[in-house]
Write an enzyme that holds these catalytic residues in place. Structure first.
Site, PDB file in Angstrom:
ATOM      1  N   ASN A  13       0.859  -1.189   0.000  1.00 29.57           N
ATOM      2  CA  ASN A  13       0.000   0.000   0.000  1.00 29.57           C
ATOM      3  C   ASN A  13       0.901   1.247   0.000  1.00 29.57           C
ATOM      4  O   ASN A  13       1.717   1.434   0.905  1.00 29.57           O
ATOM      5  CB  ASN A  13      -0.903  -0.027   1.241  1.00 29.57           C
ATOM      6  N   ASP A  15      -0.145   4.489  -0.100  1.00 30.25           N
ATOM      7  CA  ASP A  15      -0.857   5.718   0.286  1.00 30.25           C
ATOM      8  C   ASP A  15       0.060   6.764   0.912  1.00 30.25           C
ATOM      9  O   ASP A  15      -0.061   7.966   0.651  1.00 30.25           O
ATOM     10  CB  ASP A  15      -1.935   5.419   1.348  1.00 30.25           C
ATOM     11  N   HIS A  16       0.951   6.281   1.789  1.00 31.78           N
ATOM     12  CA  HIS A  16       1.678   7.258   2.592  1.00 31.78           C
ATOM     13  C   HIS A  16       2.902   7.860   1.901  1.00 31.78           C
ATOM     14  O   HIS A  16       3.521   8.776   2.424  1.00 31.78           O
ATOM     15  CB  HIS A  16       1.960   6.678   3.976  1.00 31.78           C
ATOM     16  N   ARG A  24       3.585  18.945   1.514  1.00 30.83           N
ATOM     17  CA  ARG A  24       4.211  20.177   1.026  1.00 30.83           C
ATOM     18  C   ARG A  24       3.569  20.717  -0.249  1.00 30.83           C
ATOM     19  O   ARG A  24       4.072  21.678  -0.819  1.00 30.83           O
ATOM     20  CB  ARG A  24       5.703  19.925   0.770  1.00 30.83           C
ATOM     21  N   HIS A  49      -5.646   3.590  -1.550  1.00 38.85           N
ATOM     22  CA  HIS A  49      -6.953   3.930  -0.971  1.00 38.85           C
ATOM     23  C   HIS A  49      -7.296   5.348  -1.431  1.00 38.85           C
ATOM     24  O   HIS A  49      -6.687   6.310  -0.969  1.00 38.85           O
ATOM     25  CB  HIS A  49      -6.845   3.847   0.559  1.00 38.85           C
ATOM     26  N   ARG A  51      -9.325   7.969  -0.870  1.00 46.26           N
ATOM     27  CA  ARG A  51     -10.312   8.457   0.106  1.00 46.26           C
ATOM     28  C   ARG A  51     -11.156   9.566  -0.504  1.00 46.26           C
ATOM     29  O   ARG A  51     -10.687  10.318  -1.354  1.00 46.26           O
ATOM     30  CB  ARG A  51      -9.594   8.969   1.360  1.00 46.26           C
ATOM     31  N   ARG A  55      -7.057  12.752   0.926  1.00 43.88           N
ATOM     32  CA  ARG A  55      -5.980  13.191   1.829  1.00 43.88           C
ATOM     33  C   ARG A  55      -4.615  12.633   1.432  1.00 43.88           C
ATOM     34  O   ARG A  55      -3.596  13.178   1.788  1.00 43.88           O
ATOM     35  CB  ARG A  55      -6.292  12.812   3.272  1.00 43.88           C
ATOM     36  N   HIS A  56      -4.602  11.498   0.728  1.00 46.60           N
ATOM     37  CA  HIS A  56      -3.303  11.025   0.220  1.00 46.60           C
ATOM     38  C   HIS A  56      -3.399  10.721  -1.282  1.00 46.60           C
ATOM     39  O   HIS A  56      -3.034  11.567  -2.089  1.00 46.60           O
ATOM     40  CB  HIS A  56      -2.698   9.885   1.069  1.00 46.60           C
ATOM     41  N   GLU A  76      -8.788   0.515  -2.963  1.00 50.59           N
ATOM     42  CA  GLU A  76      -9.638   0.582  -1.773  1.00 50.59           C
ATOM     43  C   GLU A  76     -10.496   1.840  -1.872  1.00 50.59           C
ATOM     44  O   GLU A  76      -9.983   2.925  -2.184  1.00 50.59           O
ATOM     45  CB  GLU A  76      -8.790   0.660  -0.511  1.00 50.59           C
ATOM     46  N   THR A 106      -7.051   6.725  10.640  1.00 54.71           N
ATOM     47  CA  THR A 106      -6.930   5.610   9.701  1.00 54.71           C
ATOM     48  C   THR A 106      -8.183   4.749   9.854  1.00 54.71           C
ATOM     49  O   THR A 106      -8.970   4.956  10.778  1.00 54.71           O
ATOM     50  CB  THR A 106      -5.652   4.791   9.957  1.00 54.71           C
ATOM     51  N   THR A 107      -8.366   3.802   8.956  1.00 54.93           N
ATOM     52  CA  THR A 107      -9.578   2.972   8.962  1.00 54.93           C
ATOM     53  C   THR A 107      -9.732   2.261  10.309  1.00 54.93           C
ATOM     54  O   THR A 107      -8.863   1.485  10.702  1.00 54.93           O
ATOM     55  CB  THR A 107      -9.493   1.934   7.821  1.00 54.93           C
ATOM     56  N   GLU A 157     -11.043  -9.163   2.874  1.00 53.96           N
ATOM     57  CA  GLU A 157      -9.779  -8.821   3.532  1.00 53.96           C
ATOM     58  C   GLU A 157     -10.107  -8.637   5.015  1.00 53.96           C
ATOM     59  O   GLU A 157     -10.917  -7.781   5.381  1.00 53.96           O
ATOM     60  CB  GLU A 157      -9.173  -7.545   2.951  1.00 53.96           C
ATOM     61  N   HIS A 197      -3.855  -4.340   7.663  1.00 56.56           N
ATOM     62  CA  HIS A 197      -4.022  -3.118   8.453  1.00 56.56           C
ATOM     63  C   HIS A 197      -3.184  -3.203   9.727  1.00 56.56           C
ATOM     64  O   HIS A 197      -3.351  -4.108  10.534  1.00 56.56           O
ATOM     65  CB  HIS A 197      -5.467  -2.794   8.846  1.00 56.56           C
ATOM     66  N   GLY A 198      -2.292  -2.233   9.852  1.00 55.13           N
ATOM     67  CA  GLY A 198      -1.472  -2.131  11.060  1.00 55.13           C
ATOM     68  C   GLY A 198      -0.379  -3.181  11.171  1.00 55.13           C
ATOM     69  O   GLY A 198       0.263  -3.288  12.215  1.00 55.13           O
ATOM     70  N   GLY A 219       1.082  -1.277   4.295  1.00 56.63           N
ATOM     71  CA  GLY A 219       1.477   0.027   3.787  1.00 56.63           C
ATOM     72  C   GLY A 219       2.330   0.831   4.732  1.00 56.63           C
ATOM     73  O   GLY A 219       3.534   1.010   4.522  1.00 56.63           O
ATOM     74  N   HIS A 220       1.709   1.318   5.797  1.00 53.67           N
ATOM     75  CA  HIS A 220       2.367   2.311   6.638  1.00 53.67           C
ATOM     76  C   HIS A 220       3.750   1.851   7.108  1.00 53.67           C
ATOM     77  O   HIS A 220       4.725   2.607   7.034  1.00 53.67           O
ATOM     78  CB  HIS A 220       1.459   2.661   7.828  1.00 53.67           C
TER      79      HIS A 220
HETATM   80  C1  DXP Z   1      -8.369   0.230   4.349  1.00 56.37           C
HETATM   81  C2  DXP Z   1      -7.053   0.191   4.946  1.00 56.37           C
HETATM   82  O1  DXP Z   1      -6.843  -0.475   5.913  1.00 56.37           O
HETATM   83  C3  DXP Z   1      -5.926   0.990   4.408  1.00 56.37           C
HETATM   84  O2  DXP Z   1      -6.158   1.529   3.185  1.00 56.37           O
HETATM   85  C4  DXP Z   1      -5.614   2.058   5.309  1.00 56.37           C
HETATM   86  O3  DXP Z   1      -6.833   2.712   5.544  1.00 56.37           O
HETATM   87  C5  DXP Z   1      -4.546   2.972   4.745  1.00 56.37           C
HETATM   88  O4  DXP Z   1      -5.030   4.246   4.506  1.00 56.37           O
HETATM   89  P1  DXP Z   1      -5.238   5.292   5.710  1.00 56.37           P
HETATM   90  O5  DXP Z   1      -3.937   5.394   6.407  1.00 56.37           O
HETATM   91  O6  DXP Z   1      -5.749   6.499   5.060  1.00 56.37           O
HETATM   92  O7  DXP Z   1      -6.286   4.725   6.636  1.00 56.37           O
HETATM   93  N1  LIG Z   2      -5.904  -2.763   3.716  1.00 52.78           N
HETATM   94  C1  LIG Z   2      -4.788  -2.532   4.549  1.00 52.78           C
HETATM   95  C2  LIG Z   2      -3.745  -1.784   3.832  1.00 52.78           C
HETATM   96  O1  LIG Z   2      -3.823  -1.600   2.643  1.00 52.78           O
HETATM   97  C3  LIG Z   2      -2.547  -1.295   4.534  1.00 52.78           C
HETATM   98  O2  LIG Z   2      -2.815  -0.814   5.820  1.00 52.78           O
HETATM   99  P1  LIG Z   2      -1.567  -0.237   6.665  1.00 52.78           P
HETATM  100  O3  LIG Z   2      -0.453  -1.262   6.579  1.00 52.78           O
HETATM  101  O4  LIG Z   2      -1.173   1.060   6.019  1.00 52.78           O
HETATM  102  O5  LIG Z   2      -2.110  -0.088   8.054  1.00 52.78           O
END
Ligand code: DXP
Ligand SMILES: NCC(=O)COP(=O)(O)O
Length: 254
Positions: A13, A15-16, A24, A49, A51, A55-56, A76, A106-107, A157, A197-198, A219-220
């Site tokens: 993922n 997103d971040h 910026r 994702h 949103r 936001r990202h 997503e 976050t979700t 998922e 997630h997480g 992702g994160h």
């Molecule tokens: C649905 C999900 O678990 C991820 O997409 C997560 O939401 C990452 O995006 P956010 O950090 O914006 O929540």
């Molecule tokens: N669906 C979960 C995802 O895409 C990644 O979540 P995270 O690792 O950023 O918490």
């Protein structure tokens, strides 16, 4: 299409990467470049994702990734008319329907499929007509899994956020047991089961070891590690950790 004989898949993922860019208001780092690097490092798919508040990930990212991804896009999104129209135009390989709140960091939980069956079923059907496989991001509860089956979604998922938040070994083991129960129940009912997630470098191995899971979306933690060691290494480390945990689990099974 799931590659045969592959022990477990990693969806990265990104997103971040977009979060850092947007902080910026500039054009870098570009999530499109990050996706290409993640794929080269062994990502089996790219998750984004989009949103509603953008936001990202932004619309431009989705468009460009649709043109450039070498693996497959897992988009997503919330279950809204706007998002369904975008998905049907872009045609990602997968859409993962998720709950969204404007104010959340976050979700926070899984999609309440049981509480809105008609709406989700209609979305799954609309996406299937566009050739898109739908995944439902849900908690590991039998009621939600049954509802996902009712809605005709081929994939779920399982939300691992509750497991990831636990601070003690005991409560983490309890959360893991709940996840395993839901995953086995869904798998035996014929669903493809993914999770995410997480998840991070210290809590993913027990999840990757669950043999019924096909893919983890992470992702994160990967993007956070990439800031320090580079994206290539961050993706390779996560994938190696997952594959090793799965191989060890399969060897134990015999
Ligand atoms: C649905 C999900 O678990 C991820 O997409 C997560 O939401 C990452 O995006 P956010 O950090 O914006 O929540
Ligand atoms: N669906 C979960 C995802 O895409 C990644 O979540 P995270 O690792 O950023 O918490």
């Amino acid at each position: 299409m799931i590659p045969e004989h592959y022990p477990i898949l990693l969806g990265v993922n990104i997103d971040h990467v977009a979060t850092v860019r947007n902080a910026r208001g500039v054009s870098y780092p570009d999530p499109v470049t990050a996706a290409a690097l993640a794929e080269q490092a062994g990502a089996d798919g790219i998750t984004i994702h989009l949103r509603e508040d953008r936001r990202h990930i932004r619309d431009r990212d989705v468009e460009m990734l649709a043109d450039t991804l070498q693996t497959r896009m897992n988009l997503e999104m919330a279950v809204t008319d706007e998002m369904l129209a975008i998905a049907c135009r872009i045609k990602p390989a997968y859409v993962c329907l998720v709950p969204e709140k404007r104010e959340e960091l976050t979700t926070e939980g899984g999609l309440d499929v049981a509480g809105q069956r008609d709406k989700i079923k209609a979305a799954v059907e609309q996406l299937a007509e566009a050739g898109i496989e739908t995944s439902l991001f849900i908690d590991a509860q039998r009621e939600q899994i049954d509802a996902a089956l009712d809605c005709g979604a081929p994939i779920i998922e399982i939300h691992t956020g509750h497991y990831a938040e636990q601070q003690s070994e005991k409560t983490q083991q309890q959360a893991l047991a709940t996840l395993i129960d839901g995953i086995q129940y869904a798998h035996s009912a014929g669903l493809q089961v993914n999770a995410g997630h997480g998840l991070h470098y210290h809590n993913t191995a027990p999840i990757a070891a669950i043999p019924e899971l096909v893919e983890l979306n992470i992702g994160h933690a990967i993007i956070a590690r990439a800031v320090l060691v580079g994206l290539d290494r961050a993706v390779r480390d996560m994938k190696a950790l997952m594959v090793s945990a799965r191989q060890q689990a399969l060897m134990k099974q015999g």
